[in-house]
Design a protein around this motif. Structure first.
Motif, short mmCIF file in Angstrom:
data_model
loop_
_atom_site.label_atom_id
_atom_site.label_comp_id
_atom_site.label_asym_id
_atom_site.label_seq_id
_atom_site.Cartn_x
_atom_site.Cartn_y
_atom_site.Cartn_z
N ILE A 57 0.85 -1.19 0.00
CA ILE A 57 0.00 0.00 0.00
C ILE A 57 0.89 1.24 0.00
O ILE A 57 1.90 1.29 0.69
N SER A 58 0.54 2.20 -0.80
CA SER A 58 1.25 3.48 -0.82
C SER A 58 0.56 4.42 0.16
O SER A 58 -0.65 4.34 0.37
N TRP A 59 1.33 5.31 0.75
CA TRP A 59 0.78 6.21 1.75
C TRP A 59 1.37 7.61 1.57
O TRP A 59 2.41 7.78 0.96
N THR A 60 0.67 8.60 2.08
CA THR A 60 1.20 9.95 2.22
C THR A 60 0.96 10.37 3.66
O THR A 60 -0.02 9.96 4.29
N GLY A 61 1.87 11.17 4.17
CA GLY A 61 1.75 11.62 5.55
C GLY A 61 2.89 12.57 5.88
O GLY A 61 3.65 12.97 5.02
N MET A 62 3.00 12.88 7.14
CA MET A 62 4.06 13.77 7.59
C MET A 62 5.38 13.00 7.65
O MET A 62 5.40 11.78 7.83
N PRO A 63 6.50 13.71 7.50
CA PRO A 63 7.80 13.04 7.67
C PRO A 63 7.84 12.31 9.01
O PRO A 63 7.35 12.82 10.02
N GLY A 64 8.38 11.12 9.00
CA GLY A 64 8.43 10.29 10.20
C GLY A 64 7.36 9.21 10.21
O GLY A 64 7.41 8.28 11.02
N THR A 65 6.38 9.32 9.32
CA THR A 65 5.32 8.31 9.26
C THR A 65 5.90 6.94 8.95
O THR A 65 5.43 5.93 9.48
N GLY A 66 6.93 6.87 8.12
CA GLY A 66 7.55 5.59 7.79
C GLY A 66 8.09 4.89 9.03
O GLY A 66 7.91 3.67 9.20
N ALA A 67 8.73 5.64 9.90
CA ALA A 67 9.26 5.06 11.15
C ALA A 67 8.13 4.58 12.04
O ALA A 67 8.22 3.51 12.67
N THR A 68 7.05 5.34 12.10
CA THR A 68 5.91 4.95 12.93
C THR A 68 5.24 3.70 12.37
O THR A 68 4.85 2.80 13.13
N LEU A 69 5.12 3.61 11.05
CA LEU A 69 4.57 2.40 10.42
C LEU A 69 5.45 1.19 10.73
O LEU A 69 4.96 0.10 11.06
N THR A 70 6.76 1.38 10.65
CA THR A 70 7.70 0.29 10.94
C THR A 70 7.54 -0.17 12.38
O THR A 70 7.49 -1.39 12.64
N SER A 71 7.46 0.75 13.30
CA SER A 71 7.28 0.38 14.71
C SER A 71 6.00 -0.40 14.93
O SER A 71 5.97 -1.36 15.71
N ALA A 72 4.95 -0.02 14.22
CA ALA A 72 3.67 -0.72 14.37
C ALA A 72 3.74 -2.15 13.83
O ALA A 72 3.10 -3.05 14.36
N LEU A 73 4.53 -2.36 12.78
CA LEU A 73 4.59 -3.68 12.15
C LEU A 73 5.60 -4.63 12.79
O LEU A 73 5.39 -5.84 12.80
N LYS A 74 6.68 -4.09 13.33
CA LYS A 74 7.75 -4.97 13.80
C LYS A 74 7.38 -5.78 15.04
O LYS A 74 8.08 -6.73 15.38
#
Length: 171
Positions: A57-74
């Protein structure tokens, strides 16, 4: 007290390369919690591993969203994933890779997709390798995420042609 100005939005992609089917709704809920809205993932069979599912899934958001997504998945056991975040003004891009065998790897990304290794990390390699060419090679491969790329490559290939949806973080 002063605050830094809010930076513009960025975008990226979440690739869930493999997961047990039982985790699919939980992963969807984790992504929804981060992105702040409904997420619809099209789960398909992961042809590289019988019985596992894949989605992206592609996403748009504020910078740092990628790190937050990673934390949620790991926090989930038995999944393989990658999260990318494109560069935004003043902020480098990033890529996070996770496999059960290797754990998490993070790399800064240049706008063209190349992994960037900063000066201090290179100085550390020189210091700890103590002139041993094999040690330099091993440490640089770790910084580049070579083992993660090797393990994930078959799962990436199996996902070619898979549908991608764009999501926008609200709020």
């Amino acid at each position: 007290m002063s605050y830094a100005p809010m930076r513009g939005a960025t975008r990226g992609v979440v690739f869930i390369h493999s997961t047990p089917a039982a985790l699919c709704p939980h992963l969807t809920w984790a992504l929804e919690a981060v992105l702040g809205g409904r997420v619809v993932l099209e789960w398909t069979e992961q042809s590289a591993a019988y019985g596992l599912k894949r989605a992206e899934i592609s996403w748009t958001g504020m910078p740092g969203t990628g790190a937050t997504l990673t934390s949620a998945l790991k926090g989930f056991t038995g999944i393989r994933f990658e999260v990318t975040e494109e560069p935004s003004p003043g902020i480098n891009g990033s890529r996070w890779c996770y496999t059960p065998a290797l754990g998490l790897h993070h790399a800064w990304m240049a706008p063209n997709g190349d992994v960037m290794v900063n000066e201090e990390r290179l100085k550390e390699v020189i210091l700890y390798a103590q002139g041993a060419n094999e040690a330099v090679t091993d440490m640089l491969e770790e910084l580049l995420g070579s083992a993660w790329d090797e393990e994930l490559e078959i799962f990436r290939y199996a996902g070619e042609g898979a549908p991608v949806r764009w999501l926008h973080k609200v709020g």
